[in-house]
Design a protein around this motif. Structure first.
Motif, PDB file in Angstrom:
ATOM      1  N   ILE A  25      11.415  -1.213  -8.139  1.00 40.95           N
ATOM      2  CA  ILE A  25       9.984  -0.905  -7.975  1.00 40.95           C
ATOM      3  C   ILE A  25       9.315  -1.193  -9.316  1.00 40.95           C
ATOM      4  O   ILE A  25       9.260  -0.343 -10.197  1.00 40.95           O
ATOM      5  CB  ILE A  25       9.747   0.561  -7.566  1.00 40.95           C
ATOM      6  CG1 ILE A  25      10.650   0.956  -6.391  1.00 40.95           C
ATOM      7  CG2 ILE A  25       8.284   0.774  -7.203  1.00 40.95           C
ATOM      8  CD1 ILE A  25      10.545   2.429  -6.006  1.00 40.95           C
ATOM      9  N   TRP A  51       5.025   4.410  -9.104  1.00 40.72           N
ATOM     10  CA  TRP A  51       5.980   4.713  -8.030  1.00 40.72           C
ATOM     11  C   TRP A  51       6.439   6.165  -8.039  1.00 40.72           C
ATOM     12  O   TRP A  51       6.749   6.741  -6.984  1.00 40.72           O
ATOM     13  CB  TRP A  51       7.168   3.765  -8.065  1.00 40.72           C
ATOM     14  CG  TRP A  51       8.080   3.873  -9.262  1.00 40.72           C
ATOM     15  CD1 TRP A  51       7.981   3.203 -10.437  1.00 40.72           C
ATOM     16  CD2 TRP A  51       9.256   4.677  -9.371  1.00 40.72           C
ATOM     17  NE1 TRP A  51       9.007   3.536 -11.279  1.00 40.72           N
ATOM     18  CE2 TRP A  51       9.814   4.431 -10.646  1.00 40.72           C
ATOM     19  CE3 TRP A  51       9.894   5.574  -8.515  1.00 40.72           C
ATOM     20  CZ2 TRP A  51      10.968   5.058 -11.088  1.00 40.72           C
ATOM     21  CZ3 TRP A  51      11.057   6.201  -8.959  1.00 40.72           C
ATOM     22  CH2 TRP A  51      11.580   5.950 -10.229  1.00 40.72           C
ATOM     23  N   PHE A  73       4.723   1.825   1.321  1.00 40.51           N
ATOM     24  CA  PHE A  73       5.740   2.237   0.361  1.00 40.51           C
ATOM     25  C   PHE A  73       6.531   3.438   0.902  1.00 40.51           C
ATOM     26  O   PHE A  73       7.766   3.489   0.804  1.00 40.51           O
ATOM     27  CB  PHE A  73       5.073   2.586  -0.967  1.00 40.51           C
ATOM     28  CG  PHE A  73       6.009   3.064  -2.033  1.00 40.51           C
ATOM     29  CD1 PHE A  73       6.780   2.170  -2.760  1.00 40.51           C
ATOM     30  CD2 PHE A  73       6.128   4.418  -2.317  1.00 40.51           C
ATOM     31  CE1 PHE A  73       7.653   2.606  -3.750  1.00 40.51           C
ATOM     32  CE2 PHE A  73       6.988   4.863  -3.307  1.00 40.51           C
ATOM     33  CZ  PHE A  73       7.755   3.959  -4.026  1.00 40.51           C
ATOM     34  N   GLU A  76       0.839  -1.193   0.000  1.00 36.65           N
ATOM     35  CA  GLU A  76       0.000   0.000   0.000  1.00 36.65           C
ATOM     36  C   GLU A  76       0.878   1.248   0.000  1.00 36.65           C
ATOM     37  O   GLU A  76       2.065   1.191   0.342  1.00 36.65           O
ATOM     38  CB  GLU A  76      -0.919   0.004   1.222  1.00 36.65           C
ATOM     39  CG  GLU A  76      -1.879  -1.177   1.293  1.00 36.65           C
ATOM     40  CD  GLU A  76      -2.829  -1.224   0.100  1.00 36.65           C
ATOM     41  OE1 GLU A  76      -3.185  -0.144  -0.422  1.00 36.65           O
ATOM     42  OE2 GLU A  76      -3.192  -2.348  -0.297  1.00 36.65           O
ATOM     43  N   GLU A  77       0.286   2.385  -0.370  1.00 34.09           N
ATOM     44  CA  GLU A  77       1.047   3.632  -0.459  1.00 34.09           C
ATOM     45  C   GLU A  77       1.725   3.972   0.871  1.00 34.09           C
ATOM     46  O   GLU A  77       2.895   4.381   0.903  1.00 34.09           O
ATOM     47  CB  GLU A  77       0.133   4.780  -0.893  1.00 34.09           C
ATOM     48  CG  GLU A  77       0.862   6.105  -1.030  1.00 34.09           C
ATOM     49  CD  GLU A  77      -0.061   7.245  -1.411  1.00 34.09           C
ATOM     50  OE1 GLU A  77       0.450   8.364  -1.630  1.00 34.09           O
ATOM     51  OE2 GLU A  77      -1.293   7.026  -1.473  1.00 34.09           O
ATOM     52  N   SER A 102       3.699  -2.563  -8.244  1.00 29.89           N
ATOM     53  CA  SER A 102       4.143  -2.951  -6.907  1.00 29.89           C
ATOM     54  C   SER A 102       3.624  -2.025  -5.807  1.00 29.89           C
ATOM     55  O   SER A 102       3.743  -2.341  -4.627  1.00 29.89           O
ATOM     56  CB  SER A 102       5.674  -3.020  -6.843  1.00 29.89           C
ATOM     57  OG  SER A 102       6.252  -1.786  -7.188  1.00 29.89           O
ATOM     58  N   VAL A 103       3.045  -0.869  -6.211  1.00 27.74           N
ATOM     59  CA  VAL A 103       2.367   0.011  -5.247  1.00 27.74           C
ATOM     60  C   VAL A 103       0.897   0.047  -5.648  1.00 27.74           C
ATOM     61  O   VAL A 103       0.566   0.504  -6.743  1.00 27.74           O
ATOM     62  CB  VAL A 103       2.941   1.437  -5.258  1.00 27.74           C
ATOM     63  CG1 VAL A 103       2.319   2.263  -4.133  1.00 27.74           C
ATOM     64  CG2 VAL A 103       4.450   1.427  -5.133  1.00 27.74           C
ATOM     65  N   ALA A 153       4.107   7.988  -5.914  1.00 28.38           N
ATOM     66  CA  ALA A 153       4.113   7.615  -4.505  1.00 28.38           C
ATOM     67  C   ALA A 153       5.341   8.122  -3.752  1.00 28.38           C
ATOM     68  O   ALA A 153       5.287   8.314  -2.528  1.00 28.38           O
ATOM     69  CB  ALA A 153       4.027   6.098  -4.382  1.00 28.38           C
TER      70      ALA A 153
END
Length: 462
Positions: free
Chosen positions: A311, A321, A293, A289-290, A315-316, A324
């Motif tokens: 990343i 990414w 991350f 989750e953010e 993956s987020v 994020a």
């Protein structure tokens, strides 16, 4: 060991021992990679390889000109597979691929005038439909289990674990030791968080049944690493067991990645001091989750250690990414960190600049890290990853567990334990000892060498 020239003759060349093998993998990165590596190993021993695969996540034939690739129709649309769990994807393939697989074998057998054109089929035990189809063609079937032996033992113990009340897992039991499966705790059991647990248990039961009824189970592991689990599995297990790993150490591996590696990973590592970089990668499936991350980002930054962070897209959860990352994060690092979408993991782990691996503990990643003597920070996400992490930190003592969740202070502490403090030096010594064992097992006196000879004998006897 085979040389590059030995393992890549023309696809049309007659196999040395006159034997041909069929392969069929679950179309996921963590399953496809060891299956292709195993095919390479057996090809180097004189077998001709036909690799059957779904059109979904199909391998790149140009990377393996010495194999014959045979696609089958899977009727899997992008909309249907988007966001599916490993468990749901396996279930779908077992429903949709029975007839296409049978048709494929029909064609392959009709194209071959020999009475027994193939020495056998090596498939993933999660593809349980392959048993009856292979049986109808009088084709002996071996299975490649892509987890470690310890995790396989845990999966095979599910009925006992349910009977003893360990499953389904209760929060109040998490820290309890599972007396029947040392060194595991309840929280280390290989479960997946799915809405239909009974359906999950049935899939695991069929996976174990496929292994038990096969002509043999092949493991990408080695006795010097998992001797206690192998000895325990031998007791009462009906099928022969062939631990012949680590697969990727037989010869330089051909790329089987679904994603293109960023070559800047290696050029950046070339500029770093020996053992100064922590490599961070959570595999091809795991997502965070953010909020998690951000904690990872700040934990890495606050550790003051250099890092190479993979990343990959997806993956987020819900974000790219770039969106994020904290504003100005990369500039703030002043060159201490390098971020890529994907890396050539075998090259990275073998690089002298890498001093630790922060991993999700998928079995391929765990074994690759062990084979290069790289200590681990363990952050398992699901299924066999929890088992692997427990063995890494408790039994083999070549890594540290990321304790108490993904918070930046915990992350910073775990990194510094490995990279800076005296504890890390002791862990590194044990990791280098395991690296030597992984190397020696493939020599003529090693257990994997002997196990491979036994497997070849079984395959050649049909």
């Amino acid at each position: 060991m085979a040389t590059e020239n030995q393992r890549q003759p023309s696809k049309l060349e007659k196999p040395i021992n006159g034997k041909r093998l069929l392969f069929f993998s679950l179309p996921l990165q963590g399953h496809m990679t060891p299956m292709l590596q195993l095919a390479d190993i057996l090809h180097s021993k004189g077998f001709s390889i036909t690799f059957i695969h779904t059109k979904y996540n199909s391998p790149n034939p140009s990377n393996y000109p010495h194999f014959t690739f045979q696609p089958i129709s899977d009727d899997l649309s992008e909309a249907e597979t988007s966001g599916l769990s490993v468990f749901d994807l396996a279930y779908l393939i077992n429903v949709k691929c029975v007839a296409p697989f049978r048709d494929c074998l029909d064609q392959l057998f009709s194209d071959s005038p020999e009475e027994r054109p193939f020495a056998g089929l090596i498939s993933d035990p999660a593809l349980h439909f392959t048993r009856e189809v292979a049986k109808s063609f009088q084709l002996q079937r071996f299975v490649l289990r892509t987890s470690g032996v310890g995790a396989f033992r845990a999966f095979s113990s599910f009925p006992l674990l349910q009977e003893k009340g360990y499953l389904p897992i209760q929060d109040s039991q998490l820290e309890e030791l599972v007396a029947e499966l040392p060194p595991l705790r309840v929280k280390d059991l290989p479960v997946i968080n799915v809405p239909d647990l009974e359906k999950f248990y049935k899939l695991i039961a069929s996976l174990i049944e496929e292994a038990k009824t096969s002509s043999g189970v092949i493991f990408n592991s080695f006795e010097e690493l998992e001797n206690s689990a192998i000895d325990a599995l031998h007791e009462g297990f009906p099928a022969p067991i062939f631990p012949i790993g680590p697969f990727h150490k037989y010869f330089p591996a051909t790329s089987s990645s679904f994603l293109k590696p960023d070559e800047s990973s290696i050029s950046w590592l070339d500029k770093q001091e020996p053992k100064s970089v922590i490599y961070v990668s959570f595999g091809s499936i795991a997502a965070v989750e953010e909020k998690e991350f951000l904690e990872i980002a700040w934990g890495l930054a606050n550790s003051k250690c250099r890092f190479l962070w993979v990343i990959r897209p997806g993956s987020v959860n819900g974000l790219d990414w770039h969106e994020a990352l904290p504003k100005g994060f990369l500039d703030m690092l002043d060159g201490r960190g390098h971020i890529v979408k994907w890396a050539s993991q075998l090259e990275v782990l073998a690089h002298p600049a890498v001093g630790a691996f922060w991993t999700h503990n998928g079995w391929n990643s765990t074994l690759e890290s062990i084979s290069e003597g790289v200590p681990m920070i363990c952050m398992p996400c699901f299924a066999d990853q929890m088992v692997n992490a427990r063995y890494v930190t408790y039994s083999w003592k070549v890594g540290v567990e990321l304790r108490n969740g993904l918070e930046r202070k915990n992350i910073e502490r775990a990194i510094r334990r490995l990279m800076v403090e005296e504890e890390g030096e002791e862990i590194r010594k044990r990791a280098l000892d395991l690296k030597e064992k992984a190397k020696s097992t493939l020599t003529q006196s090693g257990a994997s060498f002997k196990s491979l000879e036994s497997l070849i004998s079984c395959l050649s006897s049909s």
